[in-house]
Every structure is written in C-alpha cells, then in structure tokens.
Design a protein around this motif. Structure first.
Motif, PDB file in Angstrom:
ATOM      1  N   GLN A  25     -45.703  89.273  68.396  1.00 19.72           N
ATOM      2  CA  GLN A  25     -44.661  87.944  68.976  1.00 19.72           C
ATOM      3  C   GLN A  25     -43.884  88.451  70.386  1.00 19.72           C
ATOM      4  OE1 GLN A  25     -42.600  86.763  65.609  1.00 19.72           O
ATOM      5  NE2 GLN A  25     -44.163  84.674  65.435  1.00 19.72           N
ATOM      6  N   ALA A  26     -43.782  89.438  70.189  1.00 17.96           N
ATOM      7  CA  ALA A  26     -43.167  89.902  71.277  1.00 17.96           C
ATOM      8  C   ALA A  26     -43.612  91.025  72.692  1.00 17.96           C
ATOM      9  CB  ALA A  26     -42.135  91.005  70.857  1.00 17.96           C
ATOM     10  N   GLY A  27     -44.991  90.084  72.056  1.00 19.16           N
ATOM     11  CA  GLY A  27     -45.911  90.621  73.626  1.00 19.16           C
ATOM     12  C   GLY A  27     -46.188  91.959  72.989  1.00 19.16           C
ATOM     13  N   GLU A  28     -45.881  93.258  72.275  1.00 18.58           N
ATOM     14  CA  GLU A  28     -46.152  94.538  72.667  1.00 18.58           C
ATOM     15  C   GLU A  28     -47.228  94.656  71.669  1.00 18.58           C
ATOM     16  OE1 GLU A  28     -42.666  96.082  70.564  1.00 18.58           O
ATOM     17  OE2 GLU A  28     -41.383  95.465  72.226  1.00 18.58           O
ATOM     18  N   PHE A  29     -48.518  94.613  72.667  1.00 17.42           N
ATOM     19  CA  PHE A  29     -50.026  94.456  71.512  1.00 17.42           C
ATOM     20  C   PHE A  29     -50.340  95.584  71.286  1.00 17.42           C
ATOM     21  CE2 PHE A  29     -48.953  90.477  73.786  1.00 17.42           C
ATOM     22  CZ  PHE A  29     -49.080  89.650  73.172  1.00 17.42           C
ATOM     23  N   GLY A  61     -59.811  92.692  60.770  1.00 18.94           N
ATOM     24  CA  GLY A  61     -60.056  93.021  61.364  1.00 18.94           C
ATOM     25  C   GLY A  61     -60.217  91.600  62.971  1.00 18.94           C
ATOM     26  N   ALA A  62     -60.563  90.585  62.118  1.00 15.73           N
ATOM     27  CA  ALA A  62     -59.612  89.104  62.936  1.00 15.73           C
ATOM     28  C   ALA A  62     -58.377  89.943  63.449  1.00 15.73           C
ATOM     29  CB  ALA A  62     -60.039  88.116  62.022  1.00 15.73           C
ATOM     30  N   VAL A  63     -57.405  90.023  63.186  1.00 20.19           N
ATOM     31  CA  VAL A  63     -56.604  90.344  64.448  1.00 20.19           C
ATOM     32  C   VAL A  63     -56.665  91.162  65.216  1.00 20.19           C
ATOM     33  CG1 VAL A  63     -53.669  91.340  63.830  1.00 20.19           C
ATOM     34  CG2 VAL A  63     -55.195  89.845  62.646  1.00 20.19           C
ATOM     35  N   ILE A  67     -56.781  90.566  69.235  1.00 21.44           N
ATOM     36  CA  ILE A  67     -55.869  91.259  69.756  1.00 21.44           C
ATOM     37  C   ILE A  67     -56.328  92.610  71.080  1.00 21.44           C
ATOM     38  CG2 ILE A  67     -53.609  90.643  69.581  1.00 21.44           C
ATOM     39  CD1 ILE A  67     -53.368  93.218  68.007  1.00 21.44           C
ATOM     40  N   ALA A  68     -57.964  91.921  71.496  1.00 18.08           N
ATOM     41  CA  ALA A  68     -57.890  93.038  72.251  1.00 18.08           C
ATOM     42  C   ALA A  68     -58.158  92.937  73.825  1.00 18.08           C
ATOM     43  CB  ALA A  68     -59.661  93.074  71.676  1.00 18.08           C
ATOM     44  N   PRO A  69     -57.452  93.758  74.235  1.00 14.37           N
ATOM     45  CA  PRO A  69     -57.911  93.524  75.830  1.00 14.37           C
ATOM     46  C   PRO A  69     -58.987  92.849  76.427  1.00 14.37           C
ATOM     47  CG  PRO A  69     -57.198  96.129  75.520  1.00 14.37           C
ATOM     48  CD  PRO A  69     -57.526  95.164  74.107  1.00 14.37           C
ATOM     49  N   ALA A  70     -59.645  93.281  75.957  1.00 10.52           N
ATOM     50  CA  ALA A  70     -61.261  92.932  76.885  1.00 10.52           C
ATOM     51  C   ALA A  70     -61.169  91.294  76.928  1.00 10.52           C
ATOM     52  CB  ALA A  70     -62.583  93.611  76.143  1.00 10.52           C
ATOM     53  N   ASP A  71     -61.410  90.992  75.508  1.00  6.70           N
ATOM     54  CA  ASP A  71     -61.224  89.930  75.780  1.00  6.70           C
ATOM     55  C   ASP A  71     -59.939  88.978  75.592  1.00  6.70           C
ATOM     56  OD1 ASP A  71     -63.809  90.001  74.334  1.00  6.70           O
ATOM     57  OD2 ASP A  71     -63.300  90.593  72.439  1.00  6.70           O
ATOM     58  N   GLY A  72     -59.647  88.843  76.286  1.00  3.41           N
ATOM     59  CA  GLY A  72     -58.082  88.401  76.269  1.00  3.41           C
ATOM     60  C   GLY A  72     -57.019  88.598  75.207  1.00  3.41           C
ATOM     61  N   VAL A  73     -55.737  88.064  75.124  1.00  5.02           N
ATOM     62  CA  VAL A  73     -55.268  88.315  73.380  1.00  5.02           C
ATOM     63  C   VAL A  73     -55.012  86.864  73.223  1.00  5.02           C
ATOM     64  CG1 VAL A  73     -53.393  88.839  72.931  1.00  5.02           C
ATOM     65  CG2 VAL A  73     -54.185  90.317  74.321  1.00  5.02           C
ATOM     66  N   ASP A  74     -55.383  86.634  72.060  1.00  2.00           N
ATOM     67  CA  ASP A  74     -55.019  85.300  71.055  1.00  2.00           C
ATOM     68  C   ASP A  74     -53.981  85.779  70.169  1.00  2.00           C
ATOM     69  OD1 ASP A  74     -54.935  82.825  70.625  1.00  2.00           O
ATOM     70  OD2 ASP A  74     -57.090  82.603  70.499  1.00  2.00           O
ATOM     71  N   ALA A  75     -52.819  85.444  70.997  1.00  2.00           N
ATOM     72  CA  ALA A  75     -51.851  85.398  69.736  1.00  2.00           C
ATOM     73  C   ALA A  75     -51.328  85.322  69.025  1.00  2.00           C
ATOM     74  CB  ALA A  75     -50.608  85.901  70.667  1.00  2.00           C
ATOM     75  N   ASP A  76     -51.522  83.528  69.059  1.00  2.00           N
ATOM     76  CA  ASP A  76     -51.375  82.142  68.085  1.00  2.00           C
ATOM     77  C   ASP A  76     -52.389  82.449  67.085  1.00  2.00           C
ATOM     78  OD1 ASP A  76     -49.702  81.087  69.297  1.00  2.00           O
ATOM     79  OD2 ASP A  76     -50.682  80.143  70.007  1.00  2.00           O
ATOM     80  N   VAL A  77     -53.699  82.874  67.041  1.00  2.00           N
ATOM     81  CA  VAL A  77     -54.947  83.144  65.996  1.00  2.00           C
ATOM     82  C   VAL A  77     -54.233  84.376  65.505  1.00  2.00           C
ATOM     83  CG1 VAL A  77     -57.258  83.736  65.910  1.00  2.00           C
ATOM     84  CG2 VAL A  77     -56.554  82.883  66.869  1.00  2.00           C
TER      85      VAL A  77
END
Length: 93
Positions: A25-29, A61-63, A67-77
């Motif tokens: 939520q803080a964007g600290e991936f 694994g889903a999380v 949050i994998a940077p290569a695929d772009g981050v889907d924080a909501d999921v």
C-alpha cells in the motif's frame, strides 16, 4: 488436529502478511517482495502438508507474481491475496 498452527508460526505469518500489505500500500515493493518471500519460506518449512499450507503457498506465489517488476505491479491484486491469506490463518487463542 494436524492442521493446527503453533502459536509462534501463526504470529510470524500474521506479522509478515501485515507487513507485506503495508509495504504494498505504501508502494514499497522491494520490502513487500522480501516479506512475502519470508512468508513463503516459513510456510514451506514450518507448516505440515495440508490444504492451508497449499493455499498459503499459492497465495504467496500470486503476490510475488502481482508485484513482479517485469510484468508491472498490480498492487490491488496483491493486497487482495494478502488479505485472503490472512483470513486463512486460524484465530489465535
């Protein structure tokens, strides 16, 4: 019951999931990646073979994927998976 969690394992997993959600939520991936990686190791090493263990490992694994940077981050999921995993932990007590 073989699916019971020792209180120390429950506490560690609860804390890791909370920290992961807060970091996402803080964007600290990078922090979120580290905490979910640790939750994965705890689940693999400390939980007996069970549905709960399989569900937690799937969620970790889903999380990680969300949050994998290569695929772009889907924080909501990612957050929804973290919350679902937290709900699968039994009430401590």
């Amino acid at each position: 019951m073989p699916d019971d969690l020792p209180s120390d394992v429950h506490a560690v997993l609860s804390q890791l999931l909370e920290e992961t959600e807060t970091a996402i939520q803080a964007g600290e991936f990078e922090t979120a990646r580290r905490t979910i990686e640790t939750a994965t190791r705890v689940s693999q090493n400390k939980l007996p073979e069970s549905d709960r263990r399989a569900q937690l490992l799937h969620g970790c694994g889903a999380v990680t994927d969300a949050i994998a940077p290569a695929d772009g981050v889907d924080a909501d999921v990612a957050v929804e998976y973290v919350r679902a995993m937290a709900q699968r932990l039994p009430e401590s007590g």
